[in-house]
Design an enzyme around this catalytic site. Sequence first.
Site, PDB file in Angstrom:
ATOM      1  N   LYS A  57       0.909  -1.215   0.109  1.00  0.00           N
ATOM      2  CA  LYS A  57      -0.265  -0.044   0.032  1.00  0.00           C
ATOM      3  C   LYS A  57       0.802   1.372  -0.064  1.00  0.00           C
ATOM      4  O   LYS A  57       0.424   2.248  -0.721  1.00  0.00           O
ATOM      5  CB  LYS A  57      -0.993   0.106   1.091  1.00  0.00           C
ATOM      6  CG  LYS A  57      -2.098  -0.868   1.018  1.00  0.00           C
ATOM      7  CD  LYS A  57      -3.026  -1.129   2.500  1.00  0.00           C
ATOM      8  CE  LYS A  57      -3.885  -2.054   2.121  1.00  0.00           C
ATOM      9  NZ  LYS A  57      -4.761  -1.952   3.592  1.00  0.00           N
ATOM     10  N   SER A  77      -0.969   0.679   6.044  1.00  0.00           N
ATOM     11  CA  SER A  77      -1.426  -0.221   7.248  1.00  0.00           C
ATOM     12  C   SER A  77      -2.380  -1.259   6.429  1.00  0.00           C
ATOM     13  O   SER A  77      -3.226  -0.967   5.806  1.00  0.00           O
ATOM     14  CB  SER A  77      -1.788   0.319   8.197  1.00  0.00           C
ATOM     15  OG  SER A  77      -2.057  -0.345   9.382  1.00  0.00           O
ATOM     16  N   ASP A  78      -2.248  -2.877   7.046  1.00  0.00           N
ATOM     17  CA  ASP A  78      -3.296  -3.646   6.811  1.00  0.00           C
ATOM     18  C   ASP A  78      -3.676  -4.407   7.935  1.00  0.00           C
ATOM     19  O   ASP A  78      -2.906  -4.798   8.935  1.00  0.00           O
ATOM     20  CB  ASP A  78      -2.754  -4.612   5.587  1.00  0.00           C
ATOM     21  CG  ASP A  78      -3.895  -5.511   5.256  1.00  0.00           C
ATOM     22  OD1 ASP A  78      -4.508  -4.943   4.381  1.00  0.00           O
ATOM     23  OD2 ASP A  78      -3.832  -6.686   5.508  1.00  0.00           O
ATOM     24  N   THR A  79      -4.776  -5.062   8.126  1.00  0.00           N
ATOM     25  CA  THR A  79      -5.718  -5.467   9.049  1.00  0.00           C
ATOM     26  C   THR A  79      -6.020  -6.728   8.648  1.00  0.00           C
ATOM     27  O   THR A  79      -6.864  -6.645   7.922  1.00  0.00           O
ATOM     28  CB  THR A  79      -6.473  -4.698  10.102  1.00  0.00           C
ATOM     29  OG1 THR A  79      -5.720  -3.376  10.471  1.00  0.00           O
ATOM     30  CG2 THR A  79      -7.032  -5.193  11.215  1.00  0.00           C
ATOM     31  N   GLY A 114      -0.445  -4.751  10.496  1.00  0.00           N
ATOM     32  CA  GLY A 114       0.668  -4.209   9.918  1.00  0.00           C
ATOM     33  C   GLY A 114       0.966  -2.557   9.886  1.00  0.00           C
ATOM     34  O   GLY A 114      -0.030  -2.256   9.532  1.00  0.00           O
TER      35      GLY A 114
END
Length: 200
Positions: A57, A77-79, A114
């Site tokens: 991203k 950010s990734d969830t 992350g």
Amino acid sequence: MSNSPKQRLILASSSPRRQELIQSLGLPYIIRVSDADETVEEKISPAELVEVLSVRKASTVLEMLEASEKEGIIIGSDTVVVYQDEVLGKPVDEQDSFRMLKALQGSTHQVYSGVACVDAATGKQVVSHRVTHVKMKSMSDAQILRYIATGEPKDKAGSYAIQGIGATIVESIEGDYFTVVGLPLSLLSDLLVNFEIQVL
């Protein structure tokens, strides 16, 4: 501390929740929505998955920036929600939401977030993640359906939002609350030190 361009944050996310959180740091920031492809073919761990997608991203936004804009730190950010080794992403429809919430109710699952920071000028990057354990209340099918009817689960990993009315279906958490919201601020502040940015 003066707000030099170097200290500007560039949030690679359209998430209103992440935008609110980045605002709370009190640093200058702009939003650049990343349209990164979030498909990952190979089988990797949830920790690796959120780190790979966070970097992707941020890197996508780096490529989108004009030469004159390449100042500041891009934050991706990734969830994901993980239950019994299954990664639960955003639901495809209400049926999928029901399936996820039915599985999660009355048990504990993990939420991985992350965070990647990429220097827009140099390309230097750091990435890490946090994990928080979330225990859901036991719910009746009617309660699950009423929650789905609020519309809140629609675009949320695991089909719930802890910062919304979804807070009422969470019994307890072990770990960082903001990991569950989608941007672990404590971790982010640690990563920003690598770019000589002190939040406090």
